[in-house]
Design a protein around this motif. Structure first.
Motif, short mmCIF file in Angstrom:
data_model
loop_
_atom_site.label_atom_id
_atom_site.label_comp_id
_atom_site.label_asym_id
_atom_site.label_seq_id
_atom_site.Cartn_x
_atom_site.Cartn_y
_atom_site.Cartn_z
N VAL A 115 5.09 -5.68 -11.37
CA VAL A 115 6.19 -5.85 -10.39
C VAL A 115 6.78 -4.68 -9.97
CG1 VAL A 115 8.71 -6.72 -10.59
CG2 VAL A 115 6.69 -8.02 -11.85
N ALA A 116 6.85 -3.48 -10.62
CA ALA A 116 7.50 -2.25 -10.20
C ALA A 116 6.39 -1.66 -9.17
CB ALA A 116 7.51 -1.26 -11.49
N ALA A 117 5.12 -1.93 -9.35
CA ALA A 117 4.34 -1.45 -8.22
C ALA A 117 4.46 -2.24 -6.93
CB ALA A 117 2.86 -1.58 -8.64
N GLU A 118 4.64 -3.69 -6.94
CA GLU A 118 4.77 -4.20 -5.81
C GLU A 118 6.15 -4.15 -5.31
OE1 GLU A 118 4.09 -8.41 -6.82
OE2 GLU A 118 1.95 -8.11 -6.38
N GLU A 119 7.05 -3.80 -6.15
CA GLU A 119 8.30 -3.76 -5.33
C GLU A 119 8.47 -2.12 -4.70
OE1 GLU A 119 10.46 -5.89 -5.16
OE2 GLU A 119 10.67 -6.86 -7.19
N ALA A 120 7.80 -1.30 -5.32
CA ALA A 120 7.62 0.19 -4.69
C ALA A 120 6.72 -0.02 -3.16
CB ALA A 120 6.69 1.00 -5.52
N TYR A 121 5.78 -0.95 -3.18
CA TYR A 121 5.27 -1.20 -1.65
C TYR A 121 6.30 -1.98 -1.01
CZ TYR A 121 2.06 -3.70 1.39
OH TYR A 121 1.43 -4.16 2.37
N HIS A 122 7.08 -2.79 -1.35
CA HIS A 122 8.16 -3.44 -0.48
C HIS A 122 8.84 -2.37 0.05
CE1 HIS A 122 7.48 -7.35 -3.07
NE2 HIS A 122 6.49 -7.21 -2.21
N PHE A 123 9.37 -1.48 -0.71
CA PHE A 123 10.51 -0.54 -0.37
C PHE A 123 9.68 0.51 0.61
CE2 PHE A 123 11.82 4.02 -0.54
CZ PHE A 123 13.36 3.49 -0.37
N HIS A 124 8.44 0.82 0.40
CA HIS A 124 7.77 1.73 1.35
C HIS A 124 7.61 1.04 2.69
CE1 HIS A 124 4.60 4.15 2.99
NE2 HIS A 124 3.90 3.18 3.24
N LEU A 125 7.39 -0.36 2.79
CA LEU A 125 7.13 -0.94 3.86
C LEU A 125 8.60 -0.89 4.78
CD1 LEU A 125 5.12 -4.13 3.25
CD2 LEU A 125 4.22 -2.07 4.41
N LEU A 126 9.77 -1.19 4.05
CA LEU A 126 11.04 -1.33 4.50
C LEU A 126 11.53 0.12 5.13
CD1 LEU A 126 12.58 -3.78 2.19
CD2 LEU A 126 12.44 -4.24 4.59
#
Length: 270
Positions: A115-126
């Motif tokens: 989950v942390a890895a996916e949230e980091a990916y989301h933050f990066h995109l935004l």
């Protein structure tokens, strides 16, 4: 810090303030896990770090934040910034869930690392999209309501699973499609596409929370619905408000009696 320990390294990342450094270190940690280069042992000196947020954030009371209108470029940027802040919080929430609670099955820690890895990916995109719009994370005011919930539920993993993924993250399932539609109509197709990615991934995050909540209730021989009602009243009475995306919540693992309670909460609490 023990570089071979999942908990020590996740705890280190939790404390990082710089967003780019935080994202990079989460990627490194996740890759180390995939290549079986880390252990699930805590060091003898292990204690939870303070959470790290960028030092340039301007914190205000949630009631002080103005409604975000997407009719202007600044309004769209403000909305993207708000979701950006949610995703940065989500990184910290996942890392804290991983670090804080001991004696859970190994899969629990694997789940929250993912989950942390996916949230980091989301933050990066935004964050990247925000930069392309001419803004940066920290250009708009933010509130600490999400992290406050982490503090309030730090005493018990059951309370954390009940209130963070099942309430805070589940709220994203309700609003993300509507926000994506508004952005698309305003011409921000990139922002809309990012929100659709987040919506897809968040269903799995909420499902993980649902799984571990019910696992804990079964382990402790607790009635899941009644326990949820007690924890909502204790920590999160203001977080249950519609409209709800019932279909998405069902896909994320909510049971029918839970959804009946959520939909009727305002009426029941009068």
């Amino acid at each position: 810090m023990n570089l071979n320990s999942l908990f020590d390294r996740a705890n280190h990342v939790l404390a990082l303030q710089d967003p780019e450094e935080k994202i990079y270190c989460i990627r490194e940690l996740y890759n180390a896990f995939l290549f079986e280069q880390i252990t699930f042992q805590r060091s003898h000196s292990f204690c939870i770090n303070e959470v790290g947020f960028p030092s340039n954030l301007s914190w205000v009371n949630p009631n002080a934040l103005k409604a975000r209108r997407v009719g202007s470029s600044q309004g769209r940027a403000s909305m993207i910034h708000a979701v950006c802040h949610i995703e940065f919080n989500a990184i910290n929430l996942a890392l804290d869930a991983l670090c804080r609670f001991e004696t859970m099955p190994e899969q629990y820690y694997v789940d929250w690392l993912g989950v942390a890895a996916e949230e980091a990916y989301h933050f990066h995109l935004l964050n990247q999209h925000l930069a392309n719009m001419g803004y940066a994370y920290g250009d708009f005011s933010v509130h600490d309501g999400l992290w406050q919930m982490a503090i309030d539920t730090s005493y018990d993993v059951l309370a954390r699973m009940a209130c963070v993924p099942r309430l805070l993250e589940a709220r994203g399932l309700d609003v993300a499609p509507f926000m994506a539609e508004k952005l698309e109509k305003s011409g921000d197709k990139i922002g809309a596409s990012i929100l659709k990615i987040i919506f897809h991934d968040e269903k799995n995050h909420v499902q993980i929370g649902n799984h571990w909540y019910h696992f804990l209730c079964k382990e402790r021989q607790l009635d899941a619905l009644q326990t949820f009602k007690v924890l909502v009243q204790k920590h999160a009475a203001d977080y249950l408000r519609g409209p709800y995306n019932i279909a998405a919540r069902m896909q994320a693992g909510f049971f029918a009696d839970e959804l009946d309670y959520i939909e009727g909460y305002r009426f029941e609490s009068l």
